[in-house]
Scaffold this active site. Structure first.
Site, PDB file in Angstrom:
ATOM      1  N   SER A   1       0.838  -1.198   0.000  1.00  0.00           N
ATOM      2  CA  SER A   1       0.000   0.000   0.000  1.00  0.00           C
ATOM      3  C   SER A   1       0.869   1.242   0.000  1.00  0.00           C
ATOM      4  CB  SER A   1      -0.915   0.033   1.227  1.00  0.00           C
ATOM      5  OG  SER A   1      -0.179   0.389   2.389  1.00  0.00           O
ATOM      6  N   ASP A   2       0.379   2.313  -0.616  1.00  0.00           N
ATOM      7  CA  ASP A   2       0.990   3.602  -0.321  1.00  0.00           C
ATOM      8  C   ASP A   2       0.672   3.908   1.137  1.00  0.00           C
ATOM      9  OD1 ASP A   2       2.342   5.962  -0.588  1.00  0.00           O
ATOM     10  OD2 ASP A   2       1.355   6.546  -2.441  1.00  0.00           O
ATOM     11  N   TRP A   3       1.464   4.770   1.734  1.00  0.00           N
ATOM     12  CA  TRP A   3       1.367   4.992   3.179  1.00  0.00           C
ATOM     13  C   TRP A   3       0.006   5.602   3.520  1.00  0.00           C
ATOM     14  CZ3 TRP A   3       5.111   2.539   1.516  1.00  0.00           C
ATOM     15  CH2 TRP A   3       6.176   2.098   2.302  1.00  0.00           C
ATOM     16  N   SER A   4      -0.782   4.877   4.309  1.00  0.00           N
ATOM     17  CA  SER A   4      -2.173   5.219   4.655  1.00  0.00           C
ATOM     18  C   SER A   4      -3.116   5.031   3.479  1.00  0.00           C
ATOM     19  CB  SER A   4      -2.278   6.651   5.198  1.00  0.00           C
ATOM     20  OG  SER A   4      -1.562   6.779   6.402  1.00  0.00           O
ATOM     21  N   GLY A   5      -2.745   4.148   2.546  1.00  0.00           N
ATOM     22  CA  GLY A   5      -3.594   3.887   1.387  1.00  0.00           C
ATOM     23  C   GLY A   5      -4.631   2.809   1.606  1.00  0.00           C
TER      24      GLY A   5
END
Length: 743
Positions: free
Chosen positions: A274-278
């Site tokens: 995931s992208d960070w906080s995705g």
């Protein structure tokens, strides 16, 4: 006890057939570290399955989510290591603290800053891309990273996107061709490339909320080809999801993108990060393709709950759902299987290289990419190159002449061992000429997520610059954008298409006192150029990293001949760009939804088809010498679906300098049954020639690559009939058009 012993003995015998031995707890670490390259894929899969069987449910869960800002847990009792990641499309990011976004303040994490990817794309040189990937992979390996979070290959859709400088331009064929050698170069070092952001992350504004609606044709023909090449051709080991939604579902857990296209249609066997906080829900993260969850709620601004990493969607909530029978353990096992496969390719690989950092070879690669990526846009009266003469006074004016660029831009920030500024490079090369410098304007400090006004008086800077320009024989204005918030920077988009910080006023003022002005434009994006008539020469110099000043000095002095080509179009005005033509519903969106109304007509496809003249076209770039394309022909006139079209073209250097020209082959379908762009790039080749020499180049194109995505059958199809082959050195500079027939 006897039953347990027999079960274990049976397991030992079976796994020994695959060169694996679990005879004792003391040997497990050694067994796990056996090289994957010594095993067939079947044996490796069996080995991984055997490991999964001896992992507890809690241990498997711990492997699927972060334990710190940039790492995930291993299993210490079995010798399974942690996975360490680093940002870095164009360099390995400095160390970040375990549990906050503050810098760790190490003294041994300075690296080589390579040119940003727009500069790499502008080289039109896949061989350089391979060198780039290999070098950055060596640096990541030396820094003990397992995953390099790059390259970025989202398509340049609008010049307002704050993150375009991290990507490879507007054309899917160019991006695909350049990304494959980059990935192979990184991964031969035992470091996983992680291509990003999958997919349609084409703006930073509202990036974590915007929902993208588009046709299947636009999706498959424009926005996916570079990702497909990364998976199918480069065999990339990891891929990062995007922040945005696609057709109502977040990209980091998207059934269409991840389960169907990536893991089923393309047979991707790597890890989706995931992208960070995705990530947004446990159920969708578990079911729709996400393998490792990073950054949720621990961005330094969110929760401070004890053991907050255990509260990720793929942490305790996932464990609880499996224990309750709400979610299948098979979903977890598939994620762990992919993670273990990633490990055998990286930190469990037996023959992994040791890496290198900041060596002269890396600096040379950075310099070569920088010099080949610089694009000569304008050269009236042969303004460039400039002679190093004792009789000449050169005024170097502009904040970007001395501004350090590497630390800005958001997550792609870098801490280079050194960064040669343009002024430093010019002073070093021009030892005879008199060099005088002043800022001319000031933008304020480099900050990721806010604008901090400058404390300097802009009027005073302006007045001083005009005085210095008046005294000089030559003015080199070094301006453009920078990596501040609302410029070329992650987190949000640009707010104006014009030059910021009153630079146009400064150019006009300098022109009143000195007509001999050259502009070194430092940007990762196109800008509005109403000031163009006030300049005699313009060089697009991008963000060039550690060797920036030396590369720029080599080009403006003529030590190197510019050969870069624009990887995206420069519109004359913002409304000429396809994404902006249709108003807010197309960009930035209305009610958090945007429609890609330009469809497949992105970049030069739009300008060509709609007959809109760009300021500078895709593929455009001048030289200090003169090239001519001639004797352009194909090997035959009629082709079948399984054929290759071979285009022959002779390039002649008619000037007295050695240099390089890029032959570009575009193909269009006449009288198509579906909407098409006038032409699309299908092949290119960079040819290096000494003065007054010529060479005949050959470019091959698969007929199957002329297919369009047929929405009626949800598959690719090639139309029969007549096609036009356009051969030239820019999308708007065509030397020959050849008609061929596809049976």
């Amino acid at each position: 006890m006897k039953i347990k012993f027999n079960q274990r003995l049976f397991l030992i015998i079976v796994i020994s057939c695959f060169y694996v031995n679990y005879a004792s707890a003391q040997h497990k670490e050694v067994d796990i570290q056996l090289t994957a390259t010594k095993l067939t894929s079947i044996a490796l899969d069996a080995k991984i399955d055997s490991i999964i069987k001896i992992l507890t449910l809690e241990e498997k869960i711990a492997m699927t989510h972060a334990q710190s800002k940039f790492s995930t847990k291993g299993v210490a009792r079995l010798g399974i290591p942690e996975i360490w990641m680093s940002d870095g499309p164009h360099g390995v990011r400095e160390e970040i603290s375990w549990d906050s976004w503050s810098h760790a303040e190490w003294t041994n994490d300075s690296i080589t800053a390579f040119p940003a990817l727009t500069a790499l794309a502008a080289t039109f040189n896949p061989e350089l891309s391979a060198n780039y990937g290999s070098s950055i992979g060596e640096e990541a390996r030396y820094r003990k990273k397992d995953v390099l979070l790059g390259p970025g290959i989202n398509i340049y859709r609008t010049p307002m996107n704050g993150r375009n400088f991290e990507y490879l331009g507007e054309d899917p064929y160019l991006a695909a061709t350049m990304v494959v050698p980059y990935i192979k170069g990184v991964q031969k070092n035992g470091v996983a490339a992680c291509v990003k952001h999958f997919a349609l992350n084409n703006q930073e504004h509202w990036r974590d909320k915007i929902n993208v609606e588009l046709s299947d044709r636009a999706l498959y023909e424009i926005y996916l080809p570079a990702f497909k090449a990364a998976v199918k051709e480069a065999k990339v080991w990891s891929i990062m999801g995007a922040y945005n939604k696609i057709r109502g579902q977040y990209a980091c857990h998207n059934e269409l993108l991840l389960n169907k296209i990536l893991k089923t249609d393309w047979s991707f066997d790597g890890v989706v990060i995931s992208d960070w906080s995705g990530a947004h829900t446990t159920e969708e993260s578990a079911k729709y393709g996400l393998d490792i969850e990073m950054g949720t709620g621990t961005d330094g601004l969110g929760t401070s709950t004890a053991n907050h990493y255990d509260n990720y969607y793929l942490a305790k909530p996932f464990l609880k759902a499996i224990k309750k029978g709400v979610l299948s353990e098979d979903l977890l096992d598939d994620k762990v299987r992919r993670i273990l496969r990633l490990m055998y390719r990286t930190n469990l690989s037996f023959n992994r290289p040791l890496g290198k950092l900041n060596n002269k070879e890396h600096h040379e690669v950075a310099l070569n990419v920088a010099t080949e990526g610089i694009v000569l846009l304008k050269n009236e009266d042969d303004f460039f190159p400039i002679k190093d003469d004792k009789t000449i006074t050169i005024a170097v004016i502009g904040e970007n002449a001395t501004r350090v660029m590497a630390p800005g831009g958001g997550s792609s920030e870098l801490k280079p061992q050194f960064e040669i500024s343009p002024l430093e490079g010019i002073k070093k090369r021009f030892k005879n000429a008199k060099i005088i410098h002043t800022m001319g304007y000031s933008s304020g400090p480099s900050v990721y997520d806010e604008v901090i006004p400058t404390k300097l008086d802009q009027d005073s800077l302006y007045v001083k610059a005009i005085k210095i320009a008046k005294k000089a024989d030559v003015v080199l204005f070094i301006g453009g954008l920078n990596k501040n918030h609302l410029q070329d920077c992650e987190g949000d988009d640009r707010e104006i298409f014009q030059l910021p910080y009153q630079q146009e006023k400064l150019i006009n003022g300098m022109h009143e006192v000195n007509k001999n002005i050259g502009f070194l434009l430092l940007t990762g994006n196109a800008v509005e150029m109403s000031w163009l008539p006030k300049t005699k020469g313009v060089l697009q110099t991008w963000y060039l990293g550690s060797m920036a000043g030396e590369a720029i000095a080599q080009i403006i002095s003529g030590d190197k001949n510019p050969s870069g080509k624009l990887p995206f179009s420069f519109p004359k005005k913002l409304k000429d760009n396809a994404a902006h033509f249709y108003g807010e519903t197309s960009y930035p969106g209305v009610n958090m939804t945007q429609h890609y109304k330009e469809d497949i007509l992105v970049g030069y496809r739009w300008f060509d088809t709609k007959k809109i003249a760009p300021q500078y076209a895709f593929g455009y770039g001048l030289s200090y010498t003169n090239f001519k394309l001639s004797d352009i022909k194909t090997d035959k006139n009629v082709y079948s679906l399984t054929d290759k079209i071979t285009v022959h073209c002779t390039v002649t250097n008619n000037g007295n300098r050695q240099g390089a020209e890029v032959i570009q082959v575009y193909i269009g379908k006449l009288n198509s049954d579906v909407k098409r762009a006038l032409k699309e790039l299908k092949g290119f080749k960079k040819v290096f020639l000494k003065s007054y020499k010529k060479e005949t180049a050959k470019i091959e194109i698969n007929v199957s690559d002329l297919a369009f995505y047929n929405e009626k059958i949800s598959d690719w199809a090639v139309e029969k009939g007549t096609y036009s082959i356009y051969v030239g050195n820019a999308s708007d500079s065509i030397s020959e058009i050849i008609k061929v027939t596809i049976k």
